[in-house]
Design a protein around this motif. Structure first.
Motif, PDB file in Angstrom:
ATOM      1  N   SER A  49      86.912  66.318  15.885  1.00 50.41           N
ATOM      2  CA  SER A  49      88.049  65.361  15.222  1.00 50.41           C
ATOM      3  C   SER A  49      88.073  65.015  14.053  1.00 50.41           C
ATOM      4  O   SER A  49      88.874  64.365  13.262  1.00 50.41           O
ATOM      5  CB  SER A  49      87.434  64.085  15.856  1.00 50.41           C
ATOM      6  OG  SER A  49      86.409  63.521  15.705  1.00 50.41           O
ATOM      7  N   THR A  77      84.555  70.437   8.051  1.00 51.38           N
ATOM      8  CA  THR A  77      84.412  70.342   9.448  1.00 51.38           C
ATOM      9  C   THR A  77      83.127  70.151   9.679  1.00 51.38           C
ATOM     10  O   THR A  77      82.475  70.325   9.700  1.00 51.38           O
ATOM     11  CB  THR A  77      84.724  72.134   9.663  1.00 51.38           C
ATOM     12  OG1 THR A  77      84.451  72.176  10.685  1.00 51.38           O
ATOM     13  CG2 THR A  77      83.947  72.578   8.905  1.00 51.38           C
ATOM     14  N   THR A  78      83.295  68.846  10.953  1.00 49.10           N
ATOM     15  CA  THR A  78      81.987  68.599  11.783  1.00 49.10           C
ATOM     16  C   THR A  78      81.881  69.038  13.552  1.00 49.10           C
ATOM     17  O   THR A  78      81.476  69.912  14.338  1.00 49.10           O
ATOM     18  CB  THR A  78      81.481  67.716  11.286  1.00 49.10           C
ATOM     19  OG1 THR A  78      82.601  66.205  11.651  1.00 49.10           O
ATOM     20  CG2 THR A  78      80.435  67.427   9.705  1.00 49.10           C
ATOM     21  N   LYS A  79      82.840  67.565  13.640  1.00 47.33           N
ATOM     22  CA  LYS A  79      82.891  67.824  15.819  1.00 47.33           C
ATOM     23  C   LYS A  79      85.245  68.276  15.477  1.00 47.33           C
ATOM     24  O   LYS A  79      85.392  68.518  14.419  1.00 47.33           O
ATOM     25  CB  LYS A  79      83.147  66.828  15.577  1.00 47.33           C
ATOM     26  CG  LYS A  79      81.246  66.187  15.707  1.00 47.33           C
ATOM     27  CD  LYS A  79      81.481  64.687  16.686  1.00 47.33           C
ATOM     28  CE  LYS A  79      79.474  64.547  16.282  1.00 47.33           C
ATOM     29  NZ  LYS A  79      79.233  63.679  16.524  1.00 47.33           N
ATOM     30  N   TYR A 127      87.525  74.085  13.310  1.00 48.50           N
ATOM     31  CA  TYR A 127      86.651  74.158  12.150  1.00 48.50           C
ATOM     32  C   TYR A 127      87.131  75.649  10.909  1.00 48.50           C
ATOM     33  O   TYR A 127      86.175  76.491  10.631  1.00 48.50           O
ATOM     34  CB  TYR A 127      85.474  74.831  13.275  1.00 48.50           C
ATOM     35  CG  TYR A 127      84.270  74.760  14.266  1.00 48.50           C
ATOM     36  CD1 TYR A 127      83.738  73.524  13.654  1.00 48.50           C
ATOM     37  CD2 TYR A 127      85.617  74.890  15.335  1.00 48.50           C
ATOM     38  CE1 TYR A 127      83.380  72.334  14.792  1.00 48.50           C
ATOM     39  CE2 TYR A 127      84.626  73.759  16.850  1.00 48.50           C
ATOM     40  CZ  TYR A 127      83.722  72.929  16.419  1.00 48.50           C
ATOM     41  OH  TYR A 127      83.827  72.113  17.111  1.00 48.50           O
TER      42      TYR A 127
END
Length: 319
Positions: free
Chosen positions: A98, A94-96, A122
């Motif tokens: 997308s 999980t980061t953004k 997330y």
């Protein structure tokens, strides 16, 4: 720390490799780099969020880390769970919005997509129950709000297990999941300072107040729930009440601190993932100091294991 690769444990390739998940280009691996690592059994895996990799130590508690996956393949590794039936490690990323997905990684580090379903907002902690169902704590609001989702055994399509539409549930940031011997699902919510307990029938049984609740671990005996306090900082004045707290699995009663300033022996700040090994030793991801702290089953400090400098260890797994 210098990364050490076991001779003979890494397969190399000179082929340009492109991995595409849905419409998202995840990685382009350049030539002649390590593409697959085959750790031995009984290894400790550490997801390092800022280093964007997963390292392993073999056996758990050894002082040398070895690369498992990374090299641009993952951008924000968090939770891990292992399916012994298929010898597959599942890793949440999980980061953004997308780049929210779960990967399936075989015993030699070969990666495939398991799911990038929109319900995975997330994703953080992962946990299997005894029936092979996979639970995922999702700390972000896409599209159903903060929730816990479930992948039934054999399925790569998630369903909502619990969210804020359920009576008594007010998730702010669910980050980890544990399943006890009775099949009850425990969920930590680090922003709400709560731990939720759900029955195997999805019914909310109780909530427990627990400051900074993050990592969850059930004792090997199945009788005690351990919870890390990610808000704890050994430099605080006054010091935090606990770094890891204990709760009775049956009654939910607070059994007092397992790690506090009386026995921590090392500086601890923002402890995240925790787990037990087969001997009952508790491993704690000391995220701010890039270490794994090891405590005996009675809470006696045993050793510190360094992780990648600046890597920020998040979750732990032994298999």
């Amino acid at each position: 720390m210098r990364r050490v690769i076991h001779p003979g444990s890494v397969r190399r390739s000179s082929v340009l490799t492109v991995i595409i998940f849905a419409t998202n280009l995840i990685v382009v691996a350049t030539s002649n780099i390590a593409l697959a690592v085959c750790p031995p059994n009984n290894s400790l895996y550490v997801s390092e969020y800022k280093a964007k990799d997963v390292q392993y130590y073999s056996p758990p508690g050894s002082l040398t880390e070895h690369p498992f996956v990374g090299m641009g393949v993952i951008t924000g590794p968090t939770g891990m769970a292992y399916d012994s039936t298929s010898s597959t490690l599942y890793l949440s990323n999980t980061t953004k919005p997308s780049t929210n997905y779960i990967l399936a990684i075989d015993s030699c580090g070969n990666i495939s997509k398991f799911s990038s379903d929109p319900l995975l907002g997330y994703p953080h902690g992962l946990r299997f129950d005894s029936s092979g169902n996979l639970f995922v704590a999702t700390a972000g609001a896409m599209p159903n709000g903060m929730s816990v989702v479930e992948f039934l055994a054999g399925s790569s399509t998630p369903t909502v297990y619990a969210n804020n539409s359920d009576a008594g549930v007010s998730f702010l940031a669910p980050v980890d999941v544990a399943v006890d011997h009775a099949g009850h699902v425990w969920v930590s919510d680090t922003k709400a300072d709560l731990v939720y307990e759900f029955s195997s029938a999805h019914n909310l049984l109780r909530t427990i107040s627990s400051t900074g609740a993050f990592g969850l671990a059930i004792s090997n005996s199945g009788t005690t729930l351990f919870v890390s306090n990610q808000k704890a900082n050994s430099l605080s004045v006054p010091p935090p009440a606990f770094y890891v707290e204990k709760y009775d699995v049956v009654t939910g009663a607070d059994l007092g601190p397992f790690i506090d300033d009386s026995n921590r022996a090392v500086a601890i700040r923002n402890p995240l993932g925790i787990l037990f090994d087969s001997m009952g030793n508790l491993f704690v991801a000391n995220s701010a100091y890039d270490e794994i702290e090891v405590f005996s089953s009675s809470g006696v400090y045993k050793k510190s294991v360094a992780t990648m400098p600046g890597g920020t260890p998040h979750f732990l797994l032994i298999h």
